[in-house]
Structure formats: C-alpha cells, structure tokens
Design an enzyme around this catalytic site. Structure first.
Site, PDB file in Angstrom:
ATOM      1  N   ASP A  67       0.858  -1.186   0.000  1.00  0.00           N
ATOM      2  CA  ASP A  67       0.000   0.000   0.000  1.00  0.00           C
ATOM      3  C   ASP A  67       0.892   1.234   0.000  1.00  0.00           C
ATOM      4  O   ASP A  67       2.117   1.122  -0.044  1.00  0.00           O
ATOM      5  CB  ASP A  67      -1.027  -0.032   1.140  1.00  0.00           C
ATOM      6  CG  ASP A  67      -0.492   0.484   2.471  1.00  0.00           C
ATOM      7  OD1 ASP A  67       0.745   0.620   2.623  1.00  0.00           O
ATOM      8  OD2 ASP A  67      -1.317   0.753   3.368  1.00  0.00           O
ATOM      9  N   ASP A  91      -4.784  -5.890   9.008  1.00  0.00           N
ATOM     10  CA  ASP A  91      -3.352  -5.831   9.283  1.00  0.00           C
ATOM     11  C   ASP A  91      -3.148  -4.990  10.535  1.00  0.00           C
ATOM     12  O   ASP A  91      -3.885  -4.045  10.777  1.00  0.00           O
ATOM     13  CB  ASP A  91      -2.595  -5.196   8.104  1.00  0.00           C
ATOM     14  CG  ASP A  91      -3.019  -3.758   7.882  1.00  0.00           C
ATOM     15  OD1 ASP A  91      -4.023  -3.549   7.176  1.00  0.00           O
ATOM     16  OD2 ASP A  91      -2.394  -2.851   8.442  1.00  0.00           O
TER      17      ASP A  91
END
Ligand code: ZN
Length: 395
Positions: free
Chosen positions: A82, A243
């Site tokens: 990301d 996460d």
C-alpha cells in the site's frame, strides 16, 4: 531479531550482518503467526522530510530482489503493498502518481496492491456531502478517482497484481457509497481505510451500512485494525483480513500490557541497559545517576531474575533488587512498576508458553531491555494473536 545474540553478555556476534543474518517472525516461530505481510511505499521510500525505515542499499535490494525474496517469505504468505496513507496525511494531495505506485508494486512483485488513498481524519455519522467538512468530501473523491485510474493502469499493463480498492469515508453512508462505487469499477477486494481512530461501534455501523450494498463476492480488508475481540462480528460483514502491528509493538511501546497470554496481559520487567539505554546515558552524563552504582544494581537484577527462574531465589529478593534499581535510575520520579512486576513474577506466564522463544529464552523474554529481548517478546505476542485468531469462525 538476531538469532546469535548473547543474553548473558548482551552482545551481538562479531560476524553478524544485519538483515542477512537476522530473522523475521516467520523464520522463528511456528506456526507462522500471520497469513500475509503489508509493506508501505512510504515506509520503504521515506517522505519529503522523513527518512524511510530502510537504508538506501536495503531499498534498492527490496526493489531488485522483490518482496518475497527480500523478506525470505514462504510461498503461503501473501504480500500486500500500500502507499502508507498515514505518512502523508498532512498533504493536500497524495504525493504519488498512479504509474509510480504500480511500478513499486510490480517491481517488488506484490501479490496484491491497494489503490492510492487519502485518509479522512474525522467521523461524523450523520453528515452528508453538503454538511461534512469540504476537505473530507474532497479526500473521498480523490481516493475514488485514484482508484479508477489505478485499475485502468493495471489493465493497460495487463498486470497480474490483484487490485485492492481503498474506501475512505467519514460516516456509514459515505463509506458504503465508496464501496459501492469501487464495486462498480470492478474491485472485488476492498480495503477500508481511516478506521483506526474509530470506536468499535462506529466500525460496526459502517460495516452494517456497507453490507446493504456489498456484492456477495466482495471481500473487505480493515487497514490497521486489531480488535480481535470484535473480529468475529466483523467477519459476519464480509471482513476477510486485517493488518496490525499492535500486538508486536505493545511488547515495548505499551506502558504495561507488554507480554500477552491467551486470557491476560503482563507487564514486562524493566531492567534498562546502563550501557545502551539513551535516556539512562543522558542521566549519567548529567550526573543525575551514578554509573558505577547503576551497573552494580543492573547486574544484581539480572542475576536474581535468572536465579528466580531456576527456583533458587525468593521473589521478594528479586523485587528488592528491582526497587533498588528503579530508585537509582528513576530520577524523574516516574511511577513505580513494582506491584505489576510482582504479578508477572508470581504467575511466571513464560513458563507455560509453548512458543519456541519462551521455551528457549525463559525469563529473558519478559525482561524489558534492548531490542533483542523486546522484539522476541513482540514475536511471542504475535503467536498469541495467531492462536486467538484460530478460534474465530470466519465462515
Ligand atoms: Zn511465548
């Protein structure tokens, strides 16, 4: 962590090469405590002002070798890239363009990549587009536009990367609308961003609203969320992954919840290194702490803690030594941890843990001291998180 670190002398092997010889959690404990890893571009590259967490040679090696070889990941571990939107939260517009982000994902060989997003730093459950802060409205549209461009870029390149659309919002309705639009663009994996500061009830309210429009095949990822106790509820609304670094970081960042067990948390026993703790070093240099006195007290604590672990030393003798060391180093009159230590030492949680690290290191793992012990305790916490997750029904 460095597998050859010597706890008795507190020294690294003289031939150690960082990163090459050091080991990640997936190389140390079994079963591997996670199903995947997330790597952020902002952390790898660093920002305009902030340096990255990687040295320039490491960064070059990550790009060259790819994320799988760099982290020495076994095939079953999924890799997700990301942008690390929290790192540019203060910018008006994300500092990356779509092509360079796709380059990052492709050169590093990620399995999945999140579209570029821009975090909204507020929550107002009833505000519509006209009532909400114009900056929030703009950030949501920036995120959606970039998600559309991201998908177009992947199609143009015939990329094999699995696209993950990032949904931002400030309310259940705005999150649901973002998810709806991402689905229409073609996303089947959608990451919900900006939810870290939200209360669990607020996250659930968003998930309930999203559920009304969620396609059956759409899978949700929660960015940066741990809330294990709510994961089963979240899973009912299509959440398939999340996460978090918090179980790891609590080992050395939390004031008291440093060592996790299946049903409790314990405070690690602080025995700072006279030779190696920056705060303590400053106090010695300023004359507030006597180095000679501190060294003697530090060694006495370690000797008695090890003796206690072997059953040769009484708990009160250990605690007396800890009180003494605390008195010497605690010149800023911070509060005492002694009562918390008593509980940790009485219950000896490390003795009943079956993880490879507690088995190998015994009481060293609950000593709050230097990064080698602290990281091992973090890895231990990940194994506990994993075993809690195993009990959750993700049907
Ligand atoms: Zn353990």
């Amino acid at each position: 962590m460095s597998p050859t670190y010597d706890f008795l002398t507190d020294e690294y092997s003289p031939v150690r090469v960082r990163q090459r010889d050091d080991q990640y959690a997936h190389e140390v404990v079994t079963p591997i405590p996670y199903n995947g890893i997330l790597v952020s571009k902002a952390i790898v590259d660093g920002g305009e002002r902030k340096a990255g967490k990687y040295t320039e040679p490491q960064r070059a090696r990550l790009y060259r070798m790819g994320v799988r070889r760099f982290f020495r990941l076994p095939p079953e571990i999924v890799t997700l890239g990301d942008c690390g939107a929290f790192n540019y939260i203060n910018e008006e517009y994300p500092p990356y363009n779509v092509a360079e982000v796709v380059d990052f994902y492709e050169e590093c060989g990620f399995d999945e990549g999140v579209s570029i997003d821009h975090v909204i730093f507020g929550y107002e459950s009833d505000a519509d587009e006209k009532q909400a802060d114009p900056a929030w409205v703009k950030r949501r549209h920036i995120s959606l536009d970039l998600a559309e461009d991201f998908l177009a870029e992947l199609r143009k390149r015939r990329s094999r990367l699995i696209p993950v659309g990032a949904a931002q919002g400030w309310s259940p309705a705005s999150y649901a609308d973002s998810v709806n639009r991402l689905q229409q663009m073609g996303y089947r994996r959608i990451a919900l961003g900006g939810m870290v500061p939200l209360k669990t009830a607020e996250i659930l309210a968003c998930l309930e609203e999203i559920e009304k429009i969620r396609a059956p095949e759409t899978e949700l990822h929660l960015l940066g969320i741990t809330r294990v106790e709510s994961m089963e509820l979240f899973a009912n609304f299509g959440v398939r992954s999340f996460d978090s670094t918090s179980a790891f970081r609590q080992a050395f960042m939390d004031d008291r919840n440093n060592y996790h067990t299946r049903d409790s948390m314990f405070t690690a026993v602080r025995v700072p290194q006279v030779d190696g703790n920056p705060a303590l070093k400053r106090q010695i240099l300023s004359g507030a702490v006597s180095q000679a006195e501190a060294v003697v007290a530090e060694r006495e604590c370690l000797r008695l803690l090890r003796g206690y672990d072997q059953g040769n030393v009484r708990i009160d003798d250990v605690l007396d030594a800890l009180v003494n060391y605390e008195r010497i180093v605690n010149t800023s009159k911070k509060r005492s941890y002694i009562d918390l230590y008593r509980r940790t030492l009485e219950e000896t949680p490390w003795k009943s843990c079956s993880c490879a690290l507690c088995q190998k290191h015994g009481i060293e793992i609950i000593i709050f001291r230097g990064s080698e012990r602290n990281k091992r305790r973090g890895f231990h916490n990940l194994t506990i998180l994993r075993s809690k997750m195993n009990d959750i029904d993700f049907a």
